[in-house]
Motif scaffolding. Structure first.
Motif, short mmCIF file in Angstrom:
data_model
loop_
_atom_site.label_atom_id
_atom_site.label_comp_id
_atom_site.label_asym_id
_atom_site.label_seq_id
_atom_site.Cartn_x
_atom_site.Cartn_y
_atom_site.Cartn_z
N LYS A 141 37.99 67.20 -33.35
CA LYS A 141 37.00 66.14 -33.21
C LYS A 141 36.88 65.38 -34.52
O LYS A 141 36.93 65.97 -35.60
N VAL A 142 36.70 64.07 -34.41
CA VAL A 142 36.52 63.23 -35.59
C VAL A 142 35.04 63.26 -35.94
O VAL A 142 34.17 63.03 -35.10
N VAL A 143 34.76 63.57 -37.19
CA VAL A 143 33.38 63.60 -37.66
C VAL A 143 33.10 62.29 -38.36
O VAL A 143 33.77 61.92 -39.32
N ASP A 144 32.10 61.57 -37.86
CA ASP A 144 31.74 60.29 -38.45
C ASP A 144 30.43 60.46 -39.22
O ASP A 144 29.36 60.59 -38.64
N ASN A 145 30.54 60.48 -40.53
CA ASN A 145 29.36 60.63 -41.38
C ASN A 145 28.80 59.28 -41.81
O ASN A 145 27.85 59.24 -42.61
#
Length: 75
Positions: free
Chosen positions: A66-70
């Motif tokens: 999963k791509v983590v978008d901070n």
């Protein structure tokens, strides 16, 4: 070889490659063309490592990470 064993070998390889890249860039001033070239090489290295990680997960029929978008912070 299990996924966990292959993952551990992959992590060791990635850390070794990153260390080598940082050692190369350590003594080079950031405003030089040589430093820019090393940044480009490092970006290509990260891209290749991400692709290898996705292939490793696919080999064991695991979903892509999963791509983590901070960039979006919750209030």
């Amino acid at each position: 070889m299990t996924y966990e064993e292959e993952l551990e070998l992959f992590k060791q390889k990635v850390l070794r490659e990153i260390d080598e890249s940082f050692i190369k860039a350590h003594d080079i001033p950031p405003w030089t063309p040589e430093y820019r070239r090393l940044e480009d090489e490092f970006a290509a290295l990260r891209k290749r490592q991400n692709e290898e990680f996705c292939k490793l997960r696919a080999k064991y029929h695991l979903p892509p990470p999963k791509v983590v978008d901070n960039s979006k912070k919750s209030i």
